[in-house]
Scaffold this motif. Structure first.
Motif, PDB file in Angstrom:
ATOM      1  N   MET A 165       0.833  -1.193   0.000  1.00 61.90           N
ATOM      2  CA  MET A 165       0.000   0.000   0.000  1.00 61.90           C
ATOM      3  C   MET A 165       0.871   1.249   0.000  1.00 61.90           C
ATOM      4  SD  MET A 165      -3.073  -1.178   2.556  1.00 61.90           S
ATOM      5  CE  MET A 165      -4.195   0.037   1.825  1.00 61.90           C
ATOM      6  N   CYS A 166       0.317   2.304  -0.568  1.00 66.32           N
ATOM      7  CA  CYS A 166       1.002   3.596  -0.564  1.00 66.32           C
ATOM      8  C   CYS A 166      -0.035   4.694  -0.715  1.00 66.32           C
ATOM      9  CB  CYS A 166       2.053   3.668  -1.665  1.00 66.32           C
ATOM     10  SG  CYS A 166       1.392   3.525  -3.331  1.00 66.32           S
ATOM     11  N   THR A 167       0.411   5.909  -0.525  1.00 66.23           N
ATOM     12  CA  THR A 167      -0.457   7.065  -0.718  1.00 66.23           C
ATOM     13  C   THR A 167       0.196   8.012  -1.701  1.00 66.23           C
ATOM     14  OG1 THR A 167       0.501   8.328   1.112  1.00 66.23           O
ATOM     15  CG2 THR A 167      -1.395   6.910   1.635  1.00 66.23           C
ATOM     16  N   LEU A 214      -3.567   0.244  -3.406  1.00 66.56           N
ATOM     17  CA  LEU A 214      -3.361  -1.114  -2.941  1.00 66.56           C
ATOM     18  C   LEU A 214      -2.917  -1.991  -4.094  1.00 66.56           C
ATOM     19  CD1 LEU A 214      -3.835  -3.533  -0.924  1.00 66.56           C
ATOM     20  CD2 LEU A 214      -6.185  -3.588  -1.812  1.00 66.56           C
ATOM     21  N   ARG A 215      -1.962  -2.862  -3.802  1.00 63.86           N
ATOM     22  CA  ARG A 215      -1.593  -3.932  -4.709  1.00 63.86           C
ATOM     23  C   ARG A 215      -1.631  -5.214  -3.879  1.00 63.86           C
ATOM     24  NH1 ARG A 215       0.546  -5.802  -9.385  1.00 63.86           N
ATOM     25  NH2 ARG A 215       2.432  -7.059  -9.316  1.00 63.86           N
ATOM     26  N   ASP A 216      -2.546  -6.092  -4.248  1.00 63.30           N
ATOM     27  CA  ASP A 216      -2.746  -7.362  -3.537  1.00 63.30           C
ATOM     28  C   ASP A 216      -2.044  -8.448  -4.329  1.00 63.30           C
ATOM     29  OD1 ASP A 216      -3.654  -9.740  -2.451  1.00 63.30           O
ATOM     30  OD2 ASP A 216      -5.747  -9.105  -2.325  1.00 63.30           O
ATOM     31  N   GLN A 259       2.239  -0.020 -12.177  1.00 56.78           N
ATOM     32  CA  GLN A 259       2.771  -1.175 -11.443  1.00 56.78           C
ATOM     33  C   GLN A 259       1.678  -2.084 -10.902  1.00 56.78           C
ATOM     34  OE1 GLN A 259       6.224  -0.361  -8.839  1.00 56.78           O
ATOM     35  NE2 GLN A 259       5.927   1.751  -9.492  1.00 56.78           N
ATOM     36  N   GLY A 260       0.440  -1.776 -11.215  1.00 56.62           N
ATOM     37  CA  GLY A 260      -0.647  -2.631 -10.779  1.00 56.62           C
ATOM     38  C   GLY A 260      -1.311  -2.216  -9.482  1.00 56.62           C
ATOM     39  N   PHE A 261      -0.936  -1.070  -8.934  1.00 57.17           N
ATOM     40  CA  PHE A 261      -1.617  -0.563  -7.748  1.00 57.17           C
ATOM     41  C   PHE A 261      -2.957   0.023  -8.173  1.00 57.17           C
ATOM     42  CE2 PHE A 261       2.610  -0.880  -6.142  1.00 57.17           C
ATOM     43  CZ  PHE A 261       2.517  -0.956  -4.767  1.00 57.17           C
ATOM     44  N   LYS A 262      -3.957  -0.161  -7.325  1.00 59.74           N
ATOM     45  CA  LYS A 262      -5.294   0.345  -7.621  1.00 59.74           C
ATOM     46  C   LYS A 262      -5.695   1.377  -6.570  1.00 59.74           C
ATOM     47  CE  LYS A 262      -6.937  -3.829  -9.856  1.00 59.74           C
ATOM     48  NZ  LYS A 262      -5.861  -4.766  -9.777  1.00 59.74           N
ATOM     49  N   PRO A 263      -6.258   2.510  -7.023  1.00 55.49           N
ATOM     50  CA  PRO A 263      -6.758   3.480  -6.045  1.00 55.49           C
ATOM     51  C   PRO A 263      -7.980   2.899  -5.343  1.00 55.49           C
ATOM     52  CG  PRO A 263      -7.337   4.172  -8.275  1.00 55.49           C
ATOM     53  CD  PRO A 263      -6.499   2.929  -8.400  1.00 55.49           C
TER      54      PRO A 263
END
Length: 176
Positions: A131-133, A168-170, A148-152
């Protein structure tokens, strides 16, 4: 340009803080970056609450950028709480906490390389949720994160009242 990604050591905390501060000072939109200080970085690296990574320019040996990842555990700061992850999953969350690339090295894909390296290593240790912000108007970081595949997943006030988009990237959803 060629770079090597290496794990930081506890003694690198001042270097991390210096790079973060230099990047912060050069930013026009300072509200886009919640700059970590040396004390925070030291605590994360010393007490294994996080892992740092450095992008080293080859052959000069200069540090071009850094990434600090943190392990929030079941603390209130865990971004998993913001999105309603079950309590039992919070220990599987790693934060991509701070990324700072010095201006002269931008455009070489270092943010992506640092994050991918960290994610791979941390997934091998059992972390599942990354996770990141990002400030909603920071289109550069948003694009890098999304590629990179992170989703808001949510927008919230974080870090003392700054509006941030939580990503989030699961890893259980597969790799891109």
């Amino acid at each position: 340009m060629t770079f090597e990604i290496v794990k930081a050591e506890e003694k690198d905390y001042e270097l991390f803080a210096s790079i973060i501060q230099e990047v912060y000072e050069a930013m026009e939109q300072k509200e886009w970056f919640a700059a970590d200080n040396a004390e925070y970085t030291y605590e994360m690296l010393k007490y294994s609450n996080g892992v740092g990574y450095k992008a080293i320019h080859q052959p000069s040996g200069a540090v071009a950028g850094i990434l600090l990842t943190t392990f929030p555990g079941d603390s209130e700061e865990n971004l998993g709480r913001d999105i309603g992850l079950p309590e039992s999953e919070l220990m599987l969350v790693a934060h991509m906490d701070s990324v700072a690339i010095l201006p002269e090295y931008r455009g070489a894909g270092l943010q992506k390389r640092l994050m991918q390296h960290a994610e791979q290593e941390l997934a091998e240790q059992g972390y599942r949720y990354f996770m990141c912000t990002v400030h909603p108007e920071n289109r550069y970081s948003r694009q890098n994160i999304i590629k990179q595949g992170f989703k808001p997943v949510k927008t919230a006030l974080k870090y003392g009242g700054y509006r941030r988009e939580i990503f989030l990237r699961d890893r259980s959803e597969g790799l891109d």
